[in-house]
Scaffold this motif. Structure first.
Motif, short mmCIF file in Angstrom:
data_model
loop_
_atom_site.label_atom_id
_atom_site.label_comp_id
_atom_site.label_asym_id
_atom_site.label_seq_id
_atom_site.Cartn_x
_atom_site.Cartn_y
_atom_site.Cartn_z
N GLN A 110 0.75 -1.58 0.55
CA GLN A 110 -0.33 0.33 -0.18
C GLN A 110 0.77 1.11 0.36
O GLN A 110 0.93 2.11 -0.39
N GLN A 111 1.93 1.22 0.63
CA GLN A 111 2.96 2.71 1.01
C GLN A 111 3.91 2.33 -0.41
O GLN A 111 4.22 3.85 -0.91
N CYS A 112 3.34 1.67 -1.95
CA CYS A 112 4.42 1.72 -2.96
C CYS A 112 3.67 1.84 -3.82
O CYS A 112 3.96 3.36 -4.41
N GLN A 113 2.48 1.31 -3.67
CA GLN A 113 1.52 2.55 -4.72
C GLN A 113 0.88 3.20 -4.23
O GLN A 113 1.05 3.89 -5.52
N ALA A 114 1.07 4.12 -3.05
CA ALA A 114 0.35 5.72 -2.82
C ALA A 114 2.05 6.71 -3.33
O ALA A 114 1.01 6.97 -4.13
N ALA A 115 2.83 5.80 -3.47
CA ALA A 115 4.74 6.44 -3.78
C ALA A 115 4.00 6.49 -5.53
O ALA A 115 4.77 7.48 -5.93
N LEU A 116 3.80 5.59 -6.22
CA LEU A 116 3.48 5.55 -7.20
C LEU A 116 2.25 6.22 -7.94
O LEU A 116 2.75 6.37 -9.12
N SER A 117 1.11 6.60 -7.25
CA SER A 117 0.22 7.82 -7.52
C SER A 117 0.81 8.10 -8.52
O SER A 117 1.18 8.91 -8.26
N GLY A 118 -0.11 7.88 -9.74
CA GLY A 118 0.50 9.56 -11.02
C GLY A 118 1.59 9.31 -12.01
O GLY A 118 2.33 10.53 -12.59
N THR A 119 2.13 8.31 -11.52
CA THR A 119 3.59 8.30 -12.74
C THR A 119 3.43 6.82 -12.98
O THR A 119 2.46 5.96 -12.83
N LEU A 120 4.34 6.70 -14.78
CA LEU A 120 4.04 5.22 -14.59
C LEU A 120 5.18 3.99 -14.07
O LEU A 120 6.26 4.45 -14.31
#
Length: 63
Positions: free
Chosen positions: A43-53
């Motif tokens: 979940q932490q990783c997904q939050a940081a990934l948000s808005g990027t490829l």
């Protein structure tokens, strides 16, 4: 002597963000290479990934 200390500090920063980062379960990968392995949960990783490829993957390095 100062340049030696600078090189050592750069090496420490690099190790903390590579696929070999110990103690972190997930890596954020946005391009070829080891990725940014500083996430304890998916979940932490997904939050940081948000808005990027990119993607979040399990850290296969030593723990």
């Amino acid at each position: 002597m100062a340049s030696s200390a600078t090189a050592q500090n750069a090496g420490k920063r690099e190790r903390s963000t590579t696929g070999q980062a110990a103690g972190y379960s997930y890596c954020l990968r946005t391009s070829a290479g080891p990725g940014d392995c500083k996430y304890k949960s998916f979940q932490q990783c997904q939050a940081a990934l948000s808005g990027t490829l990119g993607s979040c993957e399990r850290n296969t390095g030593p723990r």
